[in-house]
Design an enzyme around this catalytic site. Structure first.
Site, mmCIF file in Angstrom:
data_model
loop_
_atom_site.group_PDB
_atom_site.id
_atom_site.type_symbol
_atom_site.label_atom_id
_atom_site.label_comp_id
_atom_site.label_asym_id
_atom_site.label_seq_id
_atom_site.Cartn_x
_atom_site.Cartn_y
_atom_site.Cartn_z
ATOM 1 C CG ASP A 107 41.855 43.620 37.714
ATOM 2 O OD1 ASP A 107 41.012 43.658 36.810
ATOM 3 O OD2 ASP A 107 42.316 42.567 38.180
ATOM 4 C CD GLU A 155 36.801 44.423 37.465
ATOM 5 O OE1 GLU A 155 37.781 44.065 38.136
ATOM 6 O OE2 GLU A 155 36.345 43.755 36.524
HETATM 7 O O1 TEU Z 1 37.772 41.187 36.170
HETATM 8 C C1 TEU Z 1 37.332 40.911 37.481
HETATM 9 C C2 TEU Z 1 36.087 40.160 37.450
HETATM 10 O O2 TEU Z 1 35.543 39.854 38.455
HETATM 11 C C3 TEU Z 1 35.539 39.864 36.122
HETATM 12 O O3 TEU Z 1 36.237 38.719 35.721
HETATM 13 C C4 TEU Z 1 34.057 39.640 36.200
HETATM 14 O O4 TEU Z 1 33.709 39.096 37.451
HETATM 15 C C5 TEU Z 1 33.646 38.608 35.216
HETATM 16 O O5 TEU Z 1 34.506 38.637 34.128
HETATM 17 C C6 TEU Z 1 32.223 38.955 34.800
HETATM 18 O O6 TEU Z 1 31.872 38.192 33.674
HETATM 19 C C7 TEU Z 1 39.059 41.787 36.196
HETATM 20 C C8 TEU Z 1 39.450 42.094 34.763
HETATM 21 O O7 TEU Z 1 38.525 43.026 34.212
HETATM 22 C C9 TEU Z 1 39.465 40.809 33.992
HETATM 23 O O8 TEU Z 1 39.764 41.045 32.617
HETATM 24 C C10 TEU Z 1 40.534 39.907 34.597
HETATM 25 O O9 TEU Z 1 40.507 38.660 33.927
HETATM 26 C C11 TEU Z 1 40.254 39.676 36.093
HETATM 27 O O10 TEU Z 1 39.985 40.892 36.785
HETATM 28 C C12 TEU Z 1 41.469 39.080 36.773
HETATM 29 O O11 TEU Z 1 42.477 40.072 36.851
#
Ligand code: TEU
Length: 573
Positions: free
Chosen positions: A232, A293
């Site tokens: 993440d 990610e």
């Molecule tokens: O998401 C990381 C993140 O950057 C995303 O939130 C993205 O930038 C944004 O949603 C785009 O619309 C990760 C996880 O996938 C997310 O579910 C978590 O909320 C976030 O990290 C925090 O851990």
């Protein structure tokens, strides 16, 4: 192992796992199809309204019959659920909401029996405020050693009453919260950083405890057989020294936006972390894998994370963000393949996940009444998915995309749980719309998600006609297309090899060949007019709007394939 039918579903056909990438293939991740299971919305065995690990175990035969090679599970560890589990309080325990650690261990074993690999999620950028480290820090004076595992910084102004800089939360609002005196609850003039919710304090990756503890977490689950981790916010761990101002505007970062280059993201120091993690993963037999990610500004910036001594793969969000436009699609595919190839990494392809609008809705044009034309959106999504599954590299499927589920836009405000909704006072709807529990049967109110009739997000009436049960009975359903595509993809070795060759095709269409023993051609019609394509054989169509007739000419290729607008097909010349 006798396969029991999941509640509400007919016993699946005997699962033939022979065709899948074999379990002993150490580079399975280079061409695997990985299914993202969002545990809280997949299947609810306990009946408490939230999906759980036993619900996933119940439905492993469904996933095996779908034909995917591996599963990625979003976090299910101990968490107060302020960000749907991405606020982890303890990695070594499964949150009772989802089951037990024993359930997690059994899930890995049962998945492996079906030759399905399992990837868990790790959230190294931050912890929950309920993590032992943060609770320990709160009991000490700001600036003390216990706070060094986080970003605890003196505020600006004589009394420190202003945040240390202008960094924003991805979820809206400031990226800083002021620390209050534990005895008097008075502001201390010290602030802690949280690039997401205020309940998710960012960790300081310069601290040895932070580095050591996360490698212990990896080992704990590697030792229990997990095949890898999705990382993440992989781009966020290291912040620019001195917390320089970023000039960032105050808006919630949406998926459609270009990711800005900012001092709190994508810093060079992050690569040392992944080189160390790669050494650990490679020390296992079979070696474990990582998928990052990595939300960064360009494919070239992302490729830096995919060098041979770092992460195996990363989500290709540049492809996910591609418009319904043939030229843009071709350019993005070429750009993605070239940059991944520059570091000898496979490309990944993804169209949906738990953070973005489902691609049925993203690709749906507005109709004259200003509403979403979901029929066209569904057609386009099926075509886009068929093209994705023909591309070289690995593909990620988000649960429910195989059913053609759309984004649910009319959830009642009181049911929404995404912190983005609360932090923006409802100005941004947030991500609950793509997280609505899956429909397994046509029976309301929870459509087979559980047997108690309650679910943490209400499911729309249309879920019945889109349910697994309904679509398994329809040879032309979206689910049937995915099952056929995955079976063909597994059986046709050409999908595991080489790259692609673009073929000339009319404007607003794309066509490419996957060279190999019996090459396959993938064609997509993004135009408003029918497209005809000569072929020997129609292998698979995105829908019944693709037809094939014998040629009336004595053409070497005896079949005239006609693709209606917004369709795609795999053909053999
Ligand atoms: O998401 C990381 C993140 O950057 C995303 O939130 C993205 O930038 C944004 O949603 C785009 O619309 C990760 C996880 O996938 C997310 O579910 C978590 O909320 C976030 O990290 C925090 O851990």
């Amino acid at each position: 192992m006798t396969e029991t039918a999941a509640p509400g579903l007919a016993a699946p056909a005997q699962t033939d796992v022979s065709h899948r990438v074999s379990h002993t293939t150490t580079d399975w991740w280079r061409s695997a199809v990985i299914y993202q299971v969002y545990p809280r919305s997949f299947a609810d065995h306990s009946g408490n309204g939230v999906g759980d690990l036993r619900g996933i175990i119940d439905r492993l035969p469904y996933l095996s019959d779908l034909g995917v090679d591996a599963l990625w599970l979003n976090p299910f560890y101990c968490s107060p659920q302020n960000d749907a589990g991405y606020d982890v309080a303890n990695y070594y325990e499964v949150d009772p909401l989802f089951g037990s650690t024993r359930d997690a261990e059994e899930l890995i074993i049962r998945a492996h029996e079906l030759n399905l690999r399992v990837i868990f999620d790790i959230v190294p950028n931050h912890t929950s405020i309920e993590h032992a480290w943060f609770r320990q820090a709160l009991l000490t004076a700001p600036g003390s050693a216990a706070w060094n595992r986080y970003h605890c910084v003196r505020g600006l102004g004589e009394d420190g009453s202003r945040p240390p800089n202008d960094w924003r939360s991805v979820f809206g609002g400031s990226g800083w919260s002021q620390i209050l005196d534990p005895d008097t609850a008075e502001p201390t003039g010290w602030w802690y950083l949280h690039l997401f919710d205020a309940t998710q304090p960012d960790l300081n990756w310069d601290h040895e405890d932070v580095r050591a503890e996360h490698e212990q977490v990896l080992k704990f689950w590697f030792d229990r057989g997990v095949d890898g981790f999705r990382i993440d916010v992989a781009h966020g761990l290291v912040k620019s020294p001195g917390y320089p101002f970023s000039g960032e505007s105050d808006r919630v970062l949406g998926v459609a936006d270009d990711v800005p280059v900012l001092p709190q993201w994508d810093q060079p120091g992050v690569h040392d972390v992944y080189r160390s993690w790669r050494r650990l993963a490679d020390s296992y037999d079979p070696p474990r894998v990582f998928c990052g990610e990595v939300w960064v500004s360009t494919p070239e910036a992302q490729a830096q994370y995919l060098r041979p001594d770092e992460l195996h793969t990363a989500f290709n969000f540049h492809y996910l963000k591609t418009r319904w436009d043939a030229e843009h699609l071709r350019e993005t595919i070429d750009h993605s393949l070239a940059t991944a190839d520059s570091v000898s990494a496979p490309c990944t392809w993804v169209l949906s996940n738990h953070d973005v609008w489902r691609h049925v809705s993203r690709l749906a044009p507005e109709n004259p009444q200003g509403n979403q034309d979901l029929s066209t959106g569904m057609a386009r999504a099926r075509a886009a998915s068929l093209i994705m599954l023909a591309l070289p590299g690995s593909a990620y499927l988000y649960q429910g995309e195989e059913l053609g589920l759309p984004e649910v836009l009319d959830l009642p405000a009181q049911s929404r749980q995404d912190p983005i909704f609360a932090r923006t006072d409802g100005a941004a709807l947030g991500r609950d719309g793509c997280r609505v529990p899956l429909p397994w049967t046509a029976q309301p109110p929870t459509f087979g998600f559980n047997s108690t009739g309650q679910s943490w997000l209400p499911q729309p009436d249309m879920w019945g006609e889109l349910s697994v049960e309904t679509q398994l009975r329809d040879a032309d359903s979206c689910l049937s297309m995915y099952r056929q595509a995955l079976a063909l993809r597994a059986d046709e070795s050409i999908f595991n090899e080489g790259t692609l060759e673009w073929l000339s095709s009319p404007v607003d269409t794309i066509a490419f060949r996957r060279p190999g023993r019996d090459s396959v051609i993938a064609v997509m019609n993004l135009s408003d007019e029918p497209l005809t394509w000569m072929a020997q054989k129609l292998l698979l169509a995105s829908s019944s709007q693709v037809t094939a007739e014998p040629s009336t000419q004595n053409h070497a290729l005896g079949l005239v394939v006609t693709l209606a607008p917004n369709t795609a097909a795999w053909v053999r010349e």
